[in-house]
Motif scaffolding. Structure first.
Motif, short mmCIF file in Angstrom:
data_model
loop_
_atom_site.label_atom_id
_atom_site.label_comp_id
_atom_site.label_asym_id
_atom_site.label_seq_id
_atom_site.Cartn_x
_atom_site.Cartn_y
_atom_site.Cartn_z
N PHE A 85 0.51 9.25 9.14
CA PHE A 85 0.95 9.59 7.79
C PHE A 85 1.64 10.95 7.75
CE2 PHE A 85 0.30 11.16 3.45
CZ PHE A 85 0.84 10.12 2.73
N VAL A 86 1.15 11.89 8.50
CA VAL A 86 1.75 13.23 8.46
C VAL A 86 3.19 13.20 8.97
CG1 VAL A 86 1.61 15.58 9.39
CG2 VAL A 86 -0.46 14.43 8.60
N GLY A 120 -2.21 6.93 2.29
CA GLY A 120 -1.98 5.79 3.15
C GLY A 120 -3.23 5.13 3.71
N LEU A 121 -2.97 4.17 4.60
CA LEU A 121 -4.01 3.32 5.17
C LEU A 121 -4.83 4.03 6.24
CD1 LEU A 121 -1.87 0.10 5.55
CD2 LEU A 121 -3.89 0.31 4.08
N VAL A 127 0.88 -1.18 0.00
CA VAL A 127 0.00 0.00 0.00
C VAL A 127 0.91 1.22 0.00
CG1 VAL A 127 -1.89 1.22 1.12
CG2 VAL A 127 -1.74 -1.28 1.32
N ASN A 128 1.14 1.75 -1.19
CA ASN A 128 2.11 2.83 -1.36
C ASN A 128 1.44 4.19 -1.50
OD1 ASN A 128 4.27 0.92 -1.59
ND2 ASN A 128 3.72 0.60 -3.75
N ALA A 129 2.06 5.18 -0.90
CA ALA A 129 1.80 6.58 -1.22
C ALA A 129 3.12 7.16 -1.73
CB ALA A 129 1.31 7.34 0.00
N GLY A 178 -4.61 9.42 5.68
CA GLY A 178 -4.09 10.62 6.33
C GLY A 178 -4.57 11.92 5.72
N ILE A 179 -5.60 11.87 4.87
CA ILE A 179 -5.91 13.05 4.07
C ILE A 179 -6.37 14.25 4.90
CG2 ILE A 179 -8.31 12.39 3.53
CD1 ILE A 179 -7.65 13.46 0.64
#
Length: 272
Positions: free
Chosen positions: A51-52, A43-44, A27-29, A79-80
């Protein structure tokens, strides 16, 4: 999560999930350090991922101007909302449908959204990102893009494949697998993630791959595959086989009960 560079100015934030009987799904960003920095997916959506903080090891969130959401499934949006706070100048690149789907969980701020459809382009200062619909997808809002400066193609779920180990999923390259192993895992993923591929006109489906073949990217970056370098022809040849491959059939209730019978009351596998 493993963070490493691929190509001249792209960083992979590589994570994975283990699926019993299937393997470790990457699971890539990504972070594209263009003049106007771009984060690709976030991310997940699991509680123990920050994520930040991971992004902060690559780029100052305050400098991020674009968050390209390839589609709004939960393994792309983790993480949006935290990132929107940490990156107050960033706008989310998505589609009308993508933004609409996001409202079922939490709406994106309308003034932070930038609608971009397949066939359109985004200027990020030192390069143009050309949006396109990948040949395989599991969400109608899916939009990948081609970076014309580095010849890197971001394909969202297309070309994915479970890996045999977490280390390979997060730190490896697609070419680390033998060609037949890679082909098998990608066809498995294609039938799991895009089951519609068995119901479409195979000739029309294969023709949909022509634009990507003409792009001839040097690097292919999928959400669910380790980076693939100088492999576009073999990748396309593989997914071209998907309509003729065996459909995926998941475990049924009897299989679930058999699996549960192998676990102790505390949730651990029974000793053998």
């Amino acid at each position: 999560m493993d963070t490493h560079k691929v190509g001249s100015d792209t960083t992979v934030l590589a994570d994975s999930l283990e699926v019993p009987g299937i393997g470790h799904i990457p699971v890539n960003a990504y972070v594209l350090t263009a003049r106007e920095p771009v984060v690709v997916d976030t991310g997940l959506s699991v509680s123990d991922r920050d994520f930040v903080s991971a992004i902060g090891g690559v780029v100052d969130p305050a400098d991020i101007l674009w968050i390209w959401l390839t589609h709004p499934d939960r393994d792309h949006t983790g993480g949006i909302f935290d990132l929107l706070v940490a990156a107050p100048r960033a706008r989310v690149v998505t589609t009308f449908i993508g933004a609409g789907i996001m409202t079922t969980e939490r709406p994106l701020p309308p003034d932070r959204v930038y609608f971009l459809n397949p066939g359109q382009s985004l200027d990020v200062g030192d390069r143009t990102l050309r949006a396109f619909r990948p040949p395989l997808f599991d969400n109608p809002a899916t939009v990948g893009f081609y970076d014309d400066k580095t010849r890197t193609c971001f394909t969202s779920d297309c070309f994915g494949g479970p890996m045999p180990t977490a280390e390979l999923a997060e730190s490896g390259h697609a070419a680390d697998l033998k060609p037949d192993e890679l082909r098998a895992t990608q066809l498995l993923w294609a039938t799991v993630d895009s089951p519609w591929v068995h119901m479409v006109d195979a000739a029309k489906y294969r023709a949909s791959m022509d634009p990507l073949r003409e792009m001839n990217p040097e690097i292919v970056l999928s959400t669910h595959l380790p980076p693939a370098v100088r492999m576009i022809d073999s990748l396309l040849d593989t997914i071209g086989m998907a309509p003729d491959s065996d459909p995926f059939v998941g475990p049924d209730q009897a299989a679930l009960e058999q699996m549960l019978a192998g676990f102790e009351p505390g949730g651990m596998p029974a000793a053998t």
